[in-house]
Structures are given as C-alpha cells and as structure tokens.
Design a protein around this motif. Structure first.
Motif, PDB file in Angstrom:
ATOM      1  N   ASN A 257       0.849  -1.188   0.000  1.00 45.91           N
ATOM      2  CA  ASN A 257       0.000   0.000   0.000  1.00 45.91           C
ATOM      3  C   ASN A 257       0.889   1.243   0.000  1.00 45.91           C
ATOM      4  O   ASN A 257       1.821   1.341   0.793  1.00 45.91           O
ATOM      5  CB  ASN A 257      -0.907  -0.006   1.229  1.00 45.91           C
ATOM      6  CG  ASN A 257      -1.929   1.105   1.176  1.00 45.91           C
ATOM      7  OD1 ASN A 257      -1.595   2.273   1.233  1.00 45.91           O
ATOM      8  ND2 ASN A 257      -3.182   0.707   1.059  1.00 45.91           N
ATOM      9  N   PRO A 258       0.612   2.218  -0.868  1.00 48.58           N
ATOM     10  CA  PRO A 258       1.498   3.389  -0.977  1.00 48.58           C
ATOM     11  C   PRO A 258       1.504   4.289   0.260  1.00 48.58           C
ATOM     12  O   PRO A 258       2.400   5.107   0.422  1.00 48.58           O
ATOM     13  CB  PRO A 258       0.960   4.144  -2.192  1.00 48.58           C
ATOM     14  CG  PRO A 258      -0.397   3.612  -2.439  1.00 48.58           C
ATOM     15  CD  PRO A 258      -0.454   2.238  -1.861  1.00 48.58           C
ATOM     16  N   ALA A 259       0.542   4.135   1.157  1.00 44.59           N
ATOM     17  CA  ALA A 259       0.528   4.962   2.367  1.00 44.59           C
ATOM     18  C   ALA A 259       1.521   4.455   3.409  1.00 44.59           C
ATOM     19  O   ALA A 259       2.002   5.236   4.243  1.00 44.59           O
ATOM     20  CB  ALA A 259      -0.871   4.986   2.967  1.00 44.59           C
ATOM     21  N   LEU A 260       1.841   3.186   3.379  1.00 45.11           N
ATOM     22  CA  LEU A 260       2.691   2.610   4.429  1.00 45.11           C
ATOM     23  C   LEU A 260       4.105   3.190   4.475  1.00 45.11           C
ATOM     24  O   LEU A 260       4.610   3.445   5.567  1.00 45.11           O
ATOM     25  CB  LEU A 260       2.723   1.091   4.307  1.00 45.11           C
ATOM     26  CG  LEU A 260       1.427   0.398   4.719  1.00 45.11           C
ATOM     27  CD1 LEU A 260       1.516  -1.099   4.463  1.00 45.11           C
ATOM     28  CD2 LEU A 260       1.097   0.672   6.161  1.00 45.11           C
ATOM     29  N   PRO A 261       4.792   3.412   3.358  1.00 39.52           N
ATOM     30  CA  PRO A 261       6.115   4.030   3.461  1.00 39.52           C
ATOM     31  C   PRO A 261       6.071   5.425   4.080  1.00 39.52           C
ATOM     32  O   PRO A 261       6.947   5.793   4.872  1.00 39.52           O
ATOM     33  CB  PRO A 261       6.602   4.087   2.008  1.00 39.52           C
ATOM     34  CG  PRO A 261       5.869   3.001   1.325  1.00 39.52           C
ATOM     35  CD  PRO A 261       4.525   2.950   1.982  1.00 39.52           C
ATOM     36  N   VAL A 262       5.046   6.191   3.758  1.00 40.04           N
ATOM     37  CA  VAL A 262       4.934   7.552   4.309  1.00 40.04           C
ATOM     38  C   VAL A 262       4.667   7.493   5.812  1.00 40.04           C
ATOM     39  O   VAL A 262       5.316   8.191   6.601  1.00 40.04           O
ATOM     40  CB  VAL A 262       3.825   8.339   3.576  1.00 40.04           C
ATOM     41  CG1 VAL A 262       3.613   9.700   4.212  1.00 40.04           C
ATOM     42  CG2 VAL A 262       4.155   8.474   2.100  1.00 40.04           C
ATOM     43  N   VAL A 263       3.724   6.647   6.209  1.00 38.74           N
ATOM     44  CA  VAL A 263       3.411   6.509   7.633  1.00 38.74           C
ATOM     45  C   VAL A 263       4.621   5.963   8.385  1.00 38.74           C
ATOM     46  O   VAL A 263       4.918   6.384   9.506  1.00 38.74           O
ATOM     47  CB  VAL A 263       2.170   5.618   7.831  1.00 38.74           C
ATOM     48  CG1 VAL A 263       1.937   5.303   9.296  1.00 38.74           C
ATOM     49  CG2 VAL A 263       0.946   6.285   7.233  1.00 38.74           C
ATOM     50  N   SER A 264       5.346   5.046   7.777  1.00 40.66           N
ATOM     51  CA  SER A 264       6.548   4.501   8.399  1.00 40.66           C
ATOM     52  C   SER A 264       7.589   5.584   8.643  1.00 40.66           C
ATOM     53  O   SER A 264       8.243   5.607   9.691  1.00 40.66           O
ATOM     54  CB  SER A 264       7.163   3.415   7.525  1.00 40.66           C
ATOM     55  OG  SER A 264       6.284   2.350   7.381  1.00 40.66           O
ATOM     56  N   ALA A 265       7.748   6.470   7.687  1.00 40.83           N
ATOM     57  CA  ALA A 265       8.710   7.559   7.849  1.00 40.83           C
ATOM     58  C   ALA A 265       8.320   8.458   9.015  1.00 40.83           C
ATOM     59  O   ALA A 265       9.168   8.837   9.834  1.00 40.83           O
ATOM     60  CB  ALA A 265       8.808   8.364   6.554  1.00 40.83           C
ATOM     61  N   VAL A 266       7.048   8.783   9.110  1.00 39.57           N
ATOM     62  CA  VAL A 266       6.585   9.631  10.211  1.00 39.57           C
ATOM     63  C   VAL A 266       6.757   8.927  11.561  1.00 39.57           C
ATOM     64  O   VAL A 266       7.237   9.520  12.529  1.00 39.57           O
ATOM     65  CB  VAL A 266       5.118  10.052   9.985  1.00 39.57           C
ATOM     66  CG1 VAL A 266       4.557  10.764  11.203  1.00 39.57           C
ATOM     67  CG2 VAL A 266       5.003  10.932   8.745  1.00 39.57           C
ATOM     68  N   LEU A 267       6.386   7.656  11.612  1.00 41.13           N
ATOM     69  CA  LEU A 267       6.538   6.906  12.864  1.00 41.13           C
ATOM     70  C   LEU A 267       8.001   6.745  13.250  1.00 41.13           C
ATOM     71  O   LEU A 267       8.331   6.731  14.445  1.00 41.13           O
ATOM     72  CB  LEU A 267       5.869   5.540  12.746  1.00 41.13           C
ATOM     73  CG  LEU A 267       4.347   5.542  12.819  1.00 41.13           C
ATOM     74  CD1 LEU A 267       3.802   4.140  12.542  1.00 41.13           C
ATOM     75  CD2 LEU A 267       3.855   6.039  14.153  1.00 41.13           C
ATOM     76  N   SER A 268       8.879   6.623  12.277  1.00 44.63           N
ATOM     77  CA  SER A 268      10.302   6.504  12.613  1.00 44.63           C
ATOM     78  C   SER A 268      10.837   7.798  13.218  1.00 44.63           C
ATOM     79  O   SER A 268      11.682   7.759  14.113  1.00 44.63           O
ATOM     80  CB  SER A 268      11.119   6.106  11.390  1.00 44.63           C
ATOM     81  OG  SER A 268      11.238   7.175  10.484  1.00 44.63           O
ATOM     82  N   LEU A 269      10.326   8.938  12.749  1.00 41.32           N
ATOM     83  CA  LEU A 269      10.725  10.207  13.368  1.00 41.32           C
ATOM     84  C   LEU A 269      10.298  10.250  14.831  1.00 41.32           C
ATOM     85  O   LEU A 269      11.062  10.671  15.707  1.00 41.32           O
ATOM     86  CB  LEU A 269      10.112  11.385  12.603  1.00 41.32           C
ATOM     87  CG  LEU A 269      10.603  11.593  11.177  1.00 41.32           C
ATOM     88  CD1 LEU A 269       9.814  12.701  10.499  1.00 41.32           C
ATOM     89  CD2 LEU A 269      12.084  11.896  11.158  1.00 41.32           C
ATOM     90  N   GLY A 270       9.071   9.807  15.089  1.00 43.99           N
ATOM     91  CA  GLY A 270       8.598   9.754  16.468  1.00 43.99           C
ATOM     92  C   GLY A 270       9.397   8.779  17.311  1.00 43.99           C
ATOM     93  O   GLY A 270       9.681   9.043  18.490  1.00 43.99           O
ATOM     94  N   ALA A 271       9.778   7.649  16.729  1.00 44.56           N
ATOM     95  CA  ALA A 271      10.550   6.653  17.469  1.00 44.56           C
ATOM     96  C   ALA A 271      11.935   7.180  17.837  1.00 44.56           C
ATOM     97  O   ALA A 271      12.408   6.975  18.962  1.00 44.56           O
ATOM     98  CB  ALA A 271      10.675   5.376  16.645  1.00 44.56           C
ATOM     99  N   VAL A 272      12.583   7.857  16.913  1.00 43.77           N
ATOM    100  CA  VAL A 272      13.907   8.408  17.196  1.00 43.77           C
ATOM    101  C   VAL A 272      13.800   9.522  18.248  1.00 43.77           C
ATOM    102  O   VAL A 272      14.607   9.586  19.179  1.00 43.77           O
ATOM    103  CB  VAL A 272      14.582   8.909  15.904  1.00 43.77           C
ATOM    104  CG1 VAL A 272      15.852   9.678  16.199  1.00 43.77           C
ATOM    105  CG2 VAL A 272      14.875   7.729  14.982  1.00 43.77           C
ATOM    106  N   TYR A 273      12.786  10.357  18.121  1.00 51.73           N
ATOM    107  CA  TYR A 273      12.567  11.415  19.116  1.00 51.73           C
ATOM    108  C   TYR A 273      12.324  10.812  20.502  1.00 51.73           C
ATOM    109  O   TYR A 273      12.925  11.221  21.487  1.00 51.73           O
ATOM    110  CB  TYR A 273      11.392  12.295  18.686  1.00 51.73           C
ATOM    111  CG  TYR A 273      11.001  13.343  19.689  1.00 51.73           C
ATOM    112  CD1 TYR A 273      11.847  14.416  19.975  1.00 51.73           C
ATOM    113  CD2 TYR A 273       9.785  13.278  20.347  1.00 51.73           C
ATOM    114  CE1 TYR A 273      11.484  15.382  20.905  1.00 51.73           C
ATOM    115  CE2 TYR A 273       9.409  14.239  21.274  1.00 51.73           C
ATOM    116  CZ  TYR A 273      10.265  15.290  21.547  1.00 51.73           C
ATOM    117  OH  TYR A 273       9.908  16.236  22.465  1.00 51.73           O
ATOM    118  N   PHE A 274      11.435   9.811  20.563  1.00 54.71           N
ATOM    119  CA  PHE A 274      11.170   9.134  21.834  1.00 54.71           C
ATOM    120  C   PHE A 274      12.439   8.501  22.386  1.00 54.71           C
ATOM    121  O   PHE A 274      12.722   8.574  23.589  1.00 54.71           O
ATOM    122  CB  PHE A 274      10.078   8.073  21.658  1.00 54.71           C
ATOM    123  CG  PHE A 274       9.942   7.150  22.825  1.00 54.71           C
ATOM    124  CD1 PHE A 274       9.418   7.597  24.028  1.00 54.71           C
ATOM    125  CD2 PHE A 274      10.351   5.824  22.732  1.00 54.71           C
ATOM    126  CE1 PHE A 274       9.311   6.746  25.115  1.00 54.71           C
ATOM    127  CE2 PHE A 274      10.242   4.972  23.808  1.00 54.71           C
ATOM    128  CZ  PHE A 274       9.721   5.430  25.007  1.00 54.71           C
TER     129      PHE A 274
END
Length: 161
Positions: A83-100
């Motif tokens: 699904n084309p939305a998953l790479p975008v959502v993954s990128a956003v979640l990875s930013l949150g994970a690194v911040y956390f």
C-alpha cells in the motif's frame, strides 16, 4: 504397419498440453491496518531500545537511528504489503521513534545524575526533559532524523515487494 506421425514441436504432446496451466494468482489483499499496527509496535520497541542503549552508554548513537527507521519500515511493509501509504506513515513513525528514543536516553542519563528513576523524569518533568533535548540539538540530529525517515520509507517499499 505404419506408426502415427507425431505433430511438429513437442514429440510427447500427442495433441494435448503435457501440464495444465497454473491457476491465476489470487488478487493481492491490502493489509494496511496490520501494517500500521506492526509499524507502531516496531516504532515503540525500536525507540525504547535505541533510547535504552544510548542512555546506558551515555552517548547518542546517531547511525542507530537509521536502524530504527529501517525496522519500522520493514515491519510495515512486511505486514501491510505494498500500500502506498505505508512508506509515508513509516517515515513519520520513525521520526517519532527516534525522538522518543532520544528523550528516553536523556531521561536515563538525567535519572542517573539526579538519583531518580527515568520514568519519573519522563512523566513528572517532561517539560524540563524537552527543554534539555532542544538545547542538545545540532545539525547531525536533523541529519539522523532525515536518514531514519528515508530508511523507513525505503525499508517499507523493499519489504513489500
């Protein structure tokens, strides 16, 4: 007595296909929900591990942020498909994970220095923690955020297909 002449081409065919053709592949199902849940769980776990290691050794491991991003993207792509939305959502979640992870590392380091638990700093003094994080910002922090997001985006695409 004469023998029958085989048809041209395959001498064993005898006028019929030797093997039946394979049935068509079933249509690919979109498992976006599963991919999102997998990415969220991977982000929480990877961010916690990243922060725990960085806090334990009392220094940031910037290249590990790339691993966090790739893990989040890989989990999303493997569980959710292409699904084309998953790479975008993954990128956003990875930013949150690194911040956390960075906040968790600072909480561990601060907890050691002040002789309190890291969870107390995280939950009771979150404003002080975010202020300390802002003071520690440098250009490399933003570079590793970008690399984590890129790794998540490409990881999701590679895992899906």
């Amino acid at each position: 007595m004469s023998q029958p002449v085989p048809p041209p081409g395959n001498p064993f065919a005898q006028g019929a296909e030797p093997y039946p053709s394979a049935p068509p592949a079933p249509p690919a199902r979109s498992k976006v929900g599963l991919g999102l849940v997998a990415a969220l769980i991977a982000a929480l776990v990877a961010g916690g591990v990243y922060g725990g290691i960085a806090g334990g050794i009392e220094r940031e491991i910037g290249w590990a942020a790339v691993g966090v991003g790739f893990l989040v993207g890989f989990a999303a792509g493997k569980a959710g498909g292409s699904n084309p939305a998953l790479p975008v959502v993954s990128a956003v979640l990875s930013l949150g994970a690194v911040y956390f992870g960075q906040l968790f590392a600072l909480a561990i380091i601060g907890g050691k220095a002040l002789d309190v638990s890291a969870t107390e700093i995280l939950f009771d003094h979150f404003d002080v923690l975010t202020q300390a994080w802002k003071e520690e910002l440098d250009p490399l922090t933003f570079l590793f955020f970008a690399l984590a997001a890129f790794a998540a985006f490409t990881g999701a695409k590679k895992a899906a297909g």
